[in-house]
Write an enzyme that holds these catalytic residues in place. Sequence first.
Site, PDB file in Angstrom:
ATOM      1  N   ILE A  25       0.882  -1.162   0.000  1.00  0.00           N
ATOM      2  CA  ILE A  25       0.000   0.000   0.000  1.00  0.00           C
ATOM      3  C   ILE A  25       0.920   1.212   0.000  1.00  0.00           C
ATOM      4  O   ILE A  25       1.712   1.401   0.935  1.00  0.00           O
ATOM      5  CB  ILE A  25      -0.914   0.002   1.244  1.00  0.00           C
ATOM      6  N   CYS A  58       4.535  -2.430   3.128  1.00  0.00           N
ATOM      7  CA  CYS A  58       5.039  -3.381   2.142  1.00  0.00           C
ATOM      8  C   CYS A  58       4.129  -4.610   2.083  1.00  0.00           C
ATOM      9  O   CYS A  58       3.457  -4.953   3.054  1.00  0.00           O
ATOM     10  CB  CYS A  58       6.449  -3.826   2.512  1.00  0.00           C
ATOM     11  N   GLU A  77       4.984  -7.717   2.087  1.00  0.00           N
ATOM     12  CA  GLU A  77       5.400  -8.760   3.023  1.00  0.00           C
ATOM     13  C   GLU A  77       4.800  -8.517   4.401  1.00  0.00           C
ATOM     14  O   GLU A  77       4.252  -9.433   5.021  1.00  0.00           O
ATOM     15  CB  GLU A  77       6.932  -8.814   3.137  1.00  0.00           C
ATOM     16  N   CYS A  92      12.604  -5.588   1.996  1.00  0.00           N
ATOM     17  CA  CYS A  92      13.346  -4.408   2.437  1.00  0.00           C
ATOM     18  C   CYS A  92      13.816  -4.602   3.874  1.00  0.00           C
ATOM     19  O   CYS A  92      13.462  -5.584   4.546  1.00  0.00           O
ATOM     20  CB  CYS A  92      12.464  -3.160   2.322  1.00  0.00           C
ATOM     21  N   CYS A 146      10.964  -4.959   6.506  1.00  0.00           N
ATOM     22  CA  CYS A 146      10.311  -6.271   6.462  1.00  0.00           C
ATOM     23  C   CYS A 146      11.214  -7.345   7.059  1.00  0.00           C
ATOM     24  O   CYS A 146      10.742  -8.235   7.768  1.00  0.00           O
ATOM     25  CB  CYS A 146       9.921  -6.629   5.027  1.00  0.00           C
TER      26      CYS A 146
END
Length: 137
Positions: free
Chosen positions: A58, A67, A69, A100, A103
């Site tokens: 989003i 993210c 994930e 990233c 995450c």
Amino acid sequence: MMKHKFNSKLIQDEQIENLYNMAKSVAIPKVINEQMSSGGVGAAILTKQGNIYTGVCIDTDCSLGMCAERNALSTMITNGEYDVEMIIAVTKVGKVIPPCGACREFMWQLKNSRDIKVVLDNEETVVNLEDLMPFPY
């Protein structure tokens, strides 16, 4: 050489393919309004219990998005699971991307996180999360 159905590499390849397809199926970009969009990246998680959860990114103008994930992980947690087997993130065009730093750190806080298998690319390179976290929080 013939592969046997109990070959762990074959099982992993099938898991990756299934997760890839699930992640790609939700990576459908949508404009929510002029300040928010979603779905440029989709993620899929396989839990140790054998369930699959998906999520999408989003994106917001103010950087308060999420993210794919972490979205999928949040859905997993909402459903009472905390133990991840494998995770993959896929862009809208089918490119597998690594998680990233945010995450990675979020996953690191989960149960048995060192052993989470992370798919890094379209060549199905898989590493354990601990290999991506040399200096965790």
